[in-house]
Design a protein around this motif. Structure first.
Motif, PDB file in Angstrom:
ATOM      1  N   HIS A 166      28.623 -20.290  -6.961  1.00  0.00           N
ATOM      2  CA  HIS A 166      28.913 -21.561  -6.039  1.00  0.00           C
ATOM      3  C   HIS A 166      30.025 -21.582  -5.484  1.00  0.00           C
ATOM      4  CE1 HIS A 166      24.755 -23.208  -5.584  1.00  0.00           C
ATOM      5  NE2 HIS A 166      24.572 -22.715  -6.647  1.00  0.00           N
ATOM      6  N   ILE A 167      31.116 -21.561  -6.610  1.00  0.00           N
ATOM      7  CA  ILE A 167      32.535 -21.806  -6.251  1.00  0.00           C
ATOM      8  C   ILE A 167      32.932 -20.705  -5.131  1.00  0.00           C
ATOM      9  CG2 ILE A 167      34.819 -21.662  -6.979  1.00  0.00           C
ATOM     10  CD1 ILE A 167      33.927 -23.118  -9.617  1.00  0.00           C
ATOM     11  N   ALA A 168      32.738 -19.416  -5.314  1.00  0.00           N
ATOM     12  CA  ALA A 168      32.950 -18.194  -4.654  1.00  0.00           C
ATOM     13  C   ALA A 168      32.487 -18.396  -3.193  1.00  0.00           C
ATOM     14  CB  ALA A 168      32.590 -16.893  -5.169  1.00  0.00           C
ATOM     15  N   ALA A 169      31.007 -18.737  -3.121  1.00  0.00           N
ATOM     16  CA  ALA A 169      30.316 -18.730  -1.940  1.00  0.00           C
ATOM     17  C   ALA A 169      31.068 -19.923  -0.969  1.00  0.00           C
ATOM     18  CB  ALA A 169      28.992 -19.094  -2.067  1.00  0.00           C
ATOM     19  N   PHE A 170      31.501 -21.158  -1.613  1.00  0.00           N
ATOM     20  CA  PHE A 170      31.830 -22.370  -0.766  1.00  0.00           C
ATOM     21  C   PHE A 170      33.246 -22.005  -0.375  1.00  0.00           C
ATOM     22  CE2 PHE A 170      28.193 -25.000  -1.870  1.00  0.00           C
ATOM     23  CZ  PHE A 170      28.072 -25.416  -0.580  1.00  0.00           C
ATOM     24  N   ARG A 171      33.945 -21.385  -1.519  1.00  0.00           N
ATOM     25  CA  ARG A 171      35.412 -20.860  -0.931  1.00  0.00           C
ATOM     26  C   ARG A 171      35.553 -20.096   0.165  1.00  0.00           C
ATOM     27  NH1 ARG A 171      38.353 -20.507  -6.937  1.00  0.00           N
ATOM     28  NH2 ARG A 171      38.715 -22.769  -7.056  1.00  0.00           N
ATOM     29  N   GLU A 172      34.515 -18.743   0.088  1.00  0.00           N
ATOM     30  CA  GLU A 172      34.640 -18.062   1.541  1.00  0.00           C
ATOM     31  C   GLU A 172      34.240 -18.612   2.565  1.00  0.00           C
ATOM     32  OE1 GLU A 172      32.187 -13.932   2.756  1.00  0.00           O
ATOM     33  OE2 GLU A 172      32.147 -14.664   0.656  1.00  0.00           O
ATOM     34  N   CYS A 173      33.034 -19.803   2.568  1.00  0.00           N
ATOM     35  CA  CYS A 173      32.812 -20.430   3.805  1.00  0.00           C
ATOM     36  C   CYS A 173      33.717 -21.309   4.407  1.00  0.00           C
ATOM     37  CB  CYS A 173      31.613 -21.544   3.402  1.00  0.00           C
ATOM     38  SG  CYS A 173      30.027 -20.906   3.799  1.00  0.00           S
ATOM     39  N   LEU A 174      34.735 -21.803   3.457  1.00  0.00           N
ATOM     40  CA  LEU A 174      35.930 -22.488   3.750  1.00  0.00           C
ATOM     41  C   LEU A 174      37.104 -21.855   4.236  1.00  0.00           C
ATOM     42  CD1 LEU A 174      34.906 -25.603   1.454  1.00  0.00           C
ATOM     43  CD2 LEU A 174      34.648 -25.672   3.895  1.00  0.00           C
ATOM     44  N   ALA A 175      37.010 -20.718   4.182  1.00  0.00           N
ATOM     45  CA  ALA A 175      38.396 -19.916   4.013  1.00  0.00           C
ATOM     46  C   ALA A 175      39.085 -20.168   5.509  1.00  0.00           C
ATOM     47  CB  ALA A 175      38.061 -18.585   3.799  1.00  0.00           C
ATOM     48  N   ASP A 176      38.493 -20.571   6.536  1.00  0.00           N
ATOM     49  CA  ASP A 176      39.215 -20.649   7.774  1.00  0.00           C
ATOM     50  C   ASP A 176      39.477 -22.270   8.182  1.00  0.00           C
ATOM     51  OD1 ASP A 176      36.360 -21.334   8.035  1.00  0.00           O
ATOM     52  OD2 ASP A 176      36.112 -20.458  10.019  1.00  0.00           O
ATOM     53  N   ARG A 177      39.049 -23.053   7.017  1.00  0.00           N
ATOM     54  CA  ARG A 177      39.519 -24.512   7.073  1.00  0.00           C
ATOM     55  C   ARG A 177      40.600 -25.004   6.435  1.00  0.00           C
ATOM     56  NH1 ARG A 177      33.322 -27.319   7.145  1.00  0.00           N
ATOM     57  NH2 ARG A 177      33.793 -28.404   9.096  1.00  0.00           N
ATOM     58  N   PRO A 178      41.597 -24.960   6.887  1.00  0.00           N
ATOM     59  CA  PRO A 178      42.881 -25.273   6.324  1.00  0.00           C
ATOM     60  C   PRO A 178      42.586 -26.536   5.466  1.00  0.00           C
ATOM     61  CG  PRO A 178      43.522 -24.667   8.452  1.00  0.00           C
ATOM     62  CD  PRO A 178      41.884 -24.952   8.341  1.00  0.00           C
ATOM     63  N   GLY A 179      43.243 -26.789   4.288  1.00  0.00           N
ATOM     64  CA  GLY A 179      43.151 -27.693   3.366  1.00  0.00           C
ATOM     65  C   GLY A 179      41.942 -28.022   2.753  1.00  0.00           C
ATOM     66  N   SER A 180      41.070 -27.148   2.753  1.00  0.00           N
ATOM     67  CA  SER A 180      39.782 -27.504   2.108  1.00  0.00           C
ATOM     68  C   SER A 180      39.688 -26.787   0.832  1.00  0.00           C
ATOM     69  CB  SER A 180      38.513 -26.300   2.811  1.00  0.00           C
ATOM     70  OG  SER A 180      38.272 -27.162   4.154  1.00  0.00           O
ATOM     71  N   THR A 181      39.076 -27.314  -0.111  1.00  0.00           N
ATOM     72  CA  THR A 181      39.068 -27.011  -1.519  1.00  0.00           C
ATOM     73  C   THR A 181      37.815 -26.999  -2.274  1.00  0.00           C
ATOM     74  OG1 THR A 181      39.671 -29.081  -2.539  1.00  0.00           O
ATOM     75  CG2 THR A 181      41.371 -27.758  -1.938  1.00  0.00           C
ATOM     76  N   VAL A 182      37.455 -26.126  -3.239  1.00  0.00           N
ATOM     77  CA  VAL A 182      36.414 -26.272  -4.098  1.00  0.00           C
ATOM     78  C   VAL A 182      36.758 -26.513  -5.512  1.00  0.00           C
ATOM     79  CG1 VAL A 182      34.301 -25.078  -4.768  1.00  0.00           C
ATOM     80  CG2 VAL A 182      35.329 -24.727  -2.457  1.00  0.00           C
TER      81      VAL A 182
END
Length: 192
Positions: free
Chosen positions: A17-33
């Motif tokens: 889950h961490i890996a999937a959400f990190r990949e989804c948020l890679a283009d959103r600066p300031g995002s964290t999981v």
């Protein structure tokens, strides 16, 4: 704008889950999981993933860590898979599981039977143009849903995916296999 996603890290497929959400948020600066194990970890989260695993074990650990009330009161969206679907229901067929009552639905644990009866296949999901490869591992299904619950996918055994407001629940594991369309759909729903 950045998004902060927590993953309930008590038991189950947390890393996926961490890996999937990190990949989804890679283009959103300031995002964290981040991992969530304690009440303090819920602070400032926009959403929470509740992974698959063993629902009776996760239920017991939620209680042991004092997370029941904070999870029930959590204002963000919840992305629940497999055992997570069991936990966010309001009714389940096993008295050992204390549910969070976030989505009005009755869920049958292990609706597929034993581990050997697990399977994968392509599933039509409302809102997706192409079928989604769904991995069912000792999966639950919803056998009944409330009128305010949107059914996203059905299988012969019952309802396999639902949405209610900012919450989504899946009988299968969308974090496996690299198809992030359901994660993106969930993130878009947080912005509504």
């Amino acid at each position: 704008m950045g998004v902060k996603i927590g993953v309930l890290a008590l038991q189950g497929d947390v890393a996926e889950h961490i890996a999937a959400f990190r990949e989804c948020l890679a283009d959103r600066p300031g995002s964290t999981v981040v991992q969530v194990r304690r009440v303090a970890d819920l602070a400032d989260l926009d959403a929470l993933a509740m992974p698959g695993g063993e629902s009776t074990t996760i239920s017991r650990l939620i209680g042991k860590n004092g997370l029941y009330e904070p999870l029930i009161e959590f204002a963000g969206g919840v992305f629940a898979t497999c055992a997570g679907m069991v936990l966010i229901a309001d009714r389940v067929d096993d008295p050992r599981v204390r549910t969070l009552n976030l989505i009005p639905m009755h869920v049958a644990r292990n609706a597929f039977g034993r581990q050997v009866d697990s399977r994968e296949g392509y599933l039509d999901v409302a809102g997706l143009a192409e079928p989604f490869r769904a991995v069912f591992i000792r999966a639950p299904v919803a056998t009944d849903v409330g009128p305010q619950v949107q059914v996203l996918a059905r299988i012969p055994e019952g309802v396999a995916a639902v949405r209610r407001g900012r919450h989504m629940a899946f009988a299968f594991h969308p974090e496996l296999g690299g198809d992030l369309r359901l994660h993106r759909m969930f993130l878009e729903g947080l912005e509504v």
